[in-house]
Design an enzyme around this catalytic site. Structure first.
Site, PDB file in Angstrom:
ATOM      1  N   SER A 103     -17.957  68.789 181.047  1.00 17.17           N
ATOM      2  CA  SER A 103     -17.871  69.817 182.056  1.00 17.17           C
ATOM      3  C   SER A 103     -18.543  69.199 183.919  1.00 17.17           C
ATOM      4  CB  SER A 103     -20.040  69.720 182.316  1.00 17.17           C
ATOM      5  OG  SER A 103     -19.658  70.661 180.898  1.00 17.17           O
ATOM      6  N   HIS A 145     -23.541  83.837 179.134  1.00 20.78           N
ATOM      7  CA  HIS A 145     -24.257  83.717 179.907  1.00 20.78           C
ATOM      8  C   HIS A 145     -24.135  85.167 180.960  1.00 20.78           C
ATOM      9  CE1 HIS A 145     -23.354  79.149 179.729  1.00 20.78           C
ATOM     10  NE2 HIS A 145     -25.016  79.396 179.748  1.00 20.78           N
ATOM     11  N   CYS A 178     -21.250  76.765 182.782  1.00 22.55           N
ATOM     12  CA  CYS A 178     -20.862  78.516 181.766  1.00 22.55           C
ATOM     13  C   CYS A 178     -19.447  77.745 181.096  1.00 22.55           C
ATOM     14  CB  CYS A 178     -20.763  79.644 182.388  1.00 22.55           C
ATOM     15  SG  CYS A 178     -19.894  80.866 181.421  1.00 22.55           S
TER      16      CYS A 178
END
Lengths: 610, 380
Positions: free
Chosen positions: A322, A365, A378
């Protein structure tokens, strides 16, 4: 006419031939005169030199340059190493004397055998090594009785020493005896057999500067080779000390923070590209390379699955996970494919190309804007963004920020990582790019690989507003290479948006909140990179079973810079098979940053105390 | 001399061809051959001592065989070859040598490091050695039919410079500084004898003098260090400086009469490096002393003088220039090698003619001497 010309030519040529004859006569008599001088006038002197006394040359090794940290702490130095040597012809019975020395020096039978071997291989007027690395106790014991051992001498030789032991070992490097490859690499330094040469790290990359130049002592020796007197000597030229950019305290903290975990921590000054700390664990003690390993120790180092000899900060290639979203975010804003206020829906997964692309939070989410998506990391949001963006824009942005290329840090063996592209896939895998791979790439998985140093440098570039430095380890007044690789012309608004979202990561509700440093506000990004494809339940929930096998656990990543306003430091943390980035990697960075900003006596970091 | 012969001033004139070739044994410079054999004999004896006596007999036999073959080749080149052949084919020989040099350069750059030779199976040929001879012939050919007595101007030099530059660059690239210097010096000497104006000569020397510091500034630090070591061995007493010091001791300790055959101590211990190749003179000097050295020097001087006489009496311009150039190559090699051994000149790898161990150098020297004898045979 022609005849005339021929004759004229010959006349002139003959005149010149006579000149040439005179010149050669002169040169021949010069040689003759020199011979007369050497053989007749000085013949007796040279005959003495040849028959009774000969000149022998003894190299004097140069003093190798030390390494100091940015505040002047000595990281590498040369300390005297005491050894006992014996001149065989004075000893009167070598093996009995060695036997008698045995208790004083704690000699083993093998050591005695090796010493006798060495003695046999050299001339009997030259001292040979019996045992080196003597302890103070051994020196004291033998010194008091040295008169009982004729021919025995205690010699002091410089020994490369790393006082901080395993701290920064991967950066400093170590020495070893030169091999053919070394002699080829540093052709003009001229090594003799047994000379030590830098094998890794800075010891190798700055070898020419550290080494210095060998001196020589010209000795008159008699027919048996014994030294009669010193004729002439030229002093060795010492190597230069290197002032490193490292802060050994910070380095030590980083290594402590990693503890027993395998991984790397890199801390860069975002204002200069200077590396303040670069830890890689597990490590090793470079002093062992100098003093020699036992076979067992060496085998253990080589066999260790956590690769202690590898500098993971530059040689470890990990999916950035991420943390790569920073790249995608910048690319997306720049391309104008999203509005920061636009909310995209995450239901835990996205169905595309006949398969499901999961978010790390498979419950979903809900609807998120740009900042929330970054803070919660996310995945589905970024799948959707990547869909609009395409792989080409992502690749371009990653390359701009120095991923997929060598950072140029002055250490050998640096890895490039990998930023996939259509062309790359076609040429290496012979397959066309598959659209789903764009989505996977957007969350830093799939083919994407980067080194911890690349990630720290990327973060530094974001922090300082777009200056991509070539990270440095050595402070130089006149850097030979430009330290700035390129300036990236970011749109101020876009950059500010991304920076704000990175701050949100560290605030309540963000993935890094629990590990926020106490001393200062930080902007960061967590990452958790899959090592193996996860198994899922029918409902799509990930089964968190590493089955007790730590090797299957995820890599934990964290990148950040601090302070959030007017940044000074960029940090990246990668922990192999550590688990979640926020839970495992971020606390390591927290500790490093807290340490950095809590020390009161470093008001002038760029100047240094040294 | 018949009238016919005198009037046929062109390049390919002559009468012998019409009558067919015949052995002109009476015209062969037998004295030159004798001197060469004397030097070669001294060389073999010294080599025997330098390599450590009977143990290394194969090495010695090798050299003896090479010397004999080379002598034979010299006779063939002098006696059995048409009078005008060297003149006619000078450029062709040059071109062949240049191509060989290029071949070495290309194969060398494919492999690793410096390569100077081509493997012919039975021997390793150094085209740079061959180039020395062929360049001299080509330059002599160039000036053969130009009216330039004593007045070569800058314009007359374009050709020779174009002939000299490519091989010089290739040899320097190898890198073989010694041979490059020899090639340049031999070329200069041909130009000098051909009638280079004094003004131009001075200008060239000044130009070279001026170019050196300019070149110096463009070098890297470590390159400079290498050159400094070359010029001042004291900087590097464990490397090439060591050779000089040890070689001086060996030479000096020989004294007046030497230590006798196989009696040298320096040459037999490990003190003398390269003692059977470039530094063989020091072995001779130690064992045969000043007397032995003087004899060898005298032989070399006599060969040189004989070569100059051949040039002096040569039939045509080509003969004059070629003989002068070939003699100069021989002479320069002697002076540079002995000067180096005696510590007068920096150490560059130049073998001692007819004495040092090595095939390529021996062979090319004898080719040169063969052409020289050929010119002598056909002189007036």
């Amino acid at each position: 006419m022609l005849e005339d010309d021929q004759e004229r030519f010959k006349d002139e040529a003959r005149r010149r031939l006579i000149i040439m004859g005179g010149a050669s006569g002169f040169l021949f008599s010069l040689l003759g005169g020199r011979l007369f001088h050497l053989q007749v006038l000085k013949g007796a002197a040279y005959r003495d030199m040849a028959e009774e006394n000969r000149i022998s040359m003894h190299p004097i090794p140069p003093h190798r340059g030390r390494m100091l940290d940015r505040f002047g702490a000595v990281l590498v130095e040369n300390l005297p190493d005491y050894r006992l040597a014996i001149i065989p012809e004075l000893s009167g019975g070598l093996s009995t004397q060695l036997e008698r020395l045995k208790p004083y020096l704690d000699l083993s039978d093998a050591e005695i055998k090796a010493a006798l071997d060495r003695a046999r291989r050299q001339r009997s007027f030259l001292p040979f090594k019996v045992k080196d690395h003597l302890t103070w106790e051994q020196i004291a014991r033998i010194e008091a009785r040295i008169h009982k051992f004729p021919g025995a001498v205690i010699e002091a030789l410089p020994l490369r020493t790393y006082p901080f032991e395993s701290t920064a070992a991967h950066i400093l490097g170590y020495l070893g005896e030169n091999t053919k490859r070394d002699r080829k690499r540093f052709r003009y330094l001229r090594y003799r057999s047994g000379d030590l040469v830098g094998k890794t790290g800075i010891e190798r990359s700055f070898e020419p500067r550290l080494r210095g130049r060998e001196g020589v002592r010209e000795m008159e020796v008699n027919a048996r080779g014994r030294q009669v007197r010193e004729l002439h000597s030229s002093e060795p030229l010492p190597g230069l000390d290197l002032h490193l950019t490292l802060d050994v305290d910070l380095q030590h903290q980083a290594e402590l923070a990693l503890g027993n975990q395998a991984g790397a921590v890199t801390a860069i000054d975002v204002r200069s590209g200077e590396i303040l700390a670069m830890a890689s664990r597990p490590g090793y003690d470079p002093n062992q390379f100098i003093r020699g390993f036992s076979t067992k120790q060496w085998q253990a180092l080589l066999a260790d699955r956590d690769r202690p000899l590898t500098n993971k900060a530059i040689q470890g290639q990990y999916p950035p996970a991420s943390t790569f979203k920073i790249i995608v975010a910048l690319a997306a804003l720049e391309a104008g494919v999203i509005d920061p206020e636009e909310r995209l829906f995450c239901g835990g997964h996205l169905e595309r190309y006949e398969s499901k692309f999961y978010c790390w939070n498979s419950y979903g989410h809900g609807r998120l804007n740009f900042q929330q998506a970054m803070a919660k990391s996310c995945d589905v949001y970024y799948y959707r963004v990547a869909e609009r963006l395409g792989i080409d824009a992502i690749e371009k942005q990653a390359r701009r920020l120095g991923l997929g290329e060598l950072t140029g840090v002055p250490l050998g063996g640096e890895k490039k990582g990998l930023i996939p592209s259509r062309a790359w896939k076609m040429s290496t895998l012979k397959r066309a790019w598959f659209p789903g791979e764009t989505l996977i790439s957007a969350i830093g998985q799939g083919f994407v690989l980067s080194t911890p140093l690349q990630l720290a440098n990327m973060m530094a570039t974001v922090a300082n507003g777009g200056v991509l430095y070539r990270p440095t380890l050595v402070r130089e007044e006149n850097p030979s290479q430009p330290r700035i690789k390129r300036r990236i012309d970011f749109n101020e608004t876009h950059l500010a948006t991304v920076k704000r979202s990175l701050e949100a990561v560290m605030q309540r509700g963000g993935t890094g909140y629990k590990a926020r440093p106490h001393m200062v506000r930080v902007a960061g990004k967590t990452g958790t990179s899959q090592v193996v494809r996860q198994r899922r339940t029918k409902e799509g929930r990930a089964i968190q079973d590493s089955g007790g096998n730590q090797r299957l656990q995820d890599h934990a990543l964290f990148v950040c810079y601090a302070p959030a306003i007017q940044p000074e430091l960029a940090v990246s943390v990668v922990i192999e098979h550590g688990g979640g980035g926020g839970a495992v990697a971020a606390p390591v960075a927290q500790r490093v940053i807290d340490h950095y900003f809590s020390c009161p006596i470093r008001p002038e970091r760029s100047g240094g105390r040294a | 001399m018949t009238m016919r012969e005198r009037s046929g001033g062109g390049i390919l004139s002559g009468t012998e061809e019409a009558q067919g070739p015949r052995l002109r044994l009476h015209a062969f410079p037998w004295a030159l051959l004798l001197m060469i054999m004397a030097v070669g004999g001294i060389g073999l004896l010294t080599l025997y001592s330098a390599v450590g006596g009977a143990e290394k007999l194969p090495l010695l036999i090798n050299q003896a065989v090479r010397f004999s073959v080379a002598l034979l080749l010299m006779m063939v080149l002098a006696l059995l070859v048409d009078r005008t052949i060297y003149l006619r084919y000078a450029y062709l020989f040059y071109l062949v040598a240049l191509l060989l040099l290029l071949a070495v350069y290309l194969s060398g750059s494919v492999g690793m490091g410096a390569r100077r030779w081509l493997d012919l199976g039975f021997m390793r040929l150094q085209p740079s050695e061959l180039m020395k001879i062929t360049l001299v012939l080509a330059l002599a050919r160039f000036y053969h039919d130009r009216s330039i007595a004593g007045s070569i101007t800058w314009r007359d030099m374009i050709g020779p410079v174009l002939l000299t530059a490519p091989p010089l660059a290739l040899v320097l690239k190898q890198p073989d500084l010694g041979t490059a210097i020899l090639i340049a010096m031999a070329g200069m000497l041909v130009l000098f004898v051909a009638g280079l104006r004094w003004r131009v000569l001075t200008g060239m020397l000044v130009g070279i003098g001026a170019a050196v510091p300019l070149l110096w500034n463009t070098l890297h630090d470590y390159q400079r260090r290498r050159i400094e070591t070359l010029l001042n061995p004291e900087n590097d007493p464990l490397g090439s400086g060591y050779h000089i010091i040890q070689s001086k001791i060996a030479v000096g300790s020989g004294g007046i009469s030497g230590k006798g055959f196989m009696g040298g101590s320096q040459g037999h211990l490990e003190f003398l490096p390269e003692r059977h190749t470039d530094f063989i003179f020091s072995v001779l000097a130690e064992e045969w002393g000043f007397v032995g050295c003087s004899i060898l020097l005298l032989l070399y001087a006599m060969i040189t003088v004989r070569g100059m006489i051949i040039s002096y009496t040569a039939r045509d311009r080509f003969g004059v220039l070629a003989a002068a150039g070939l003699t100069a190559i021989f002479f320069f090699q002697v002076v540079i090698n002995i000067g180096m051994v005696l510590g007068l000149l920096p150490v560059v790898g130049i073998p001692l003619p007819l004495v040092s161990y090595g095939g390529s150098s021996m062979l090319t020297l004898m080719i040169g001497l063969g052409v020289l004898a050929h010119i002598s045979i056909h002189s007036k």
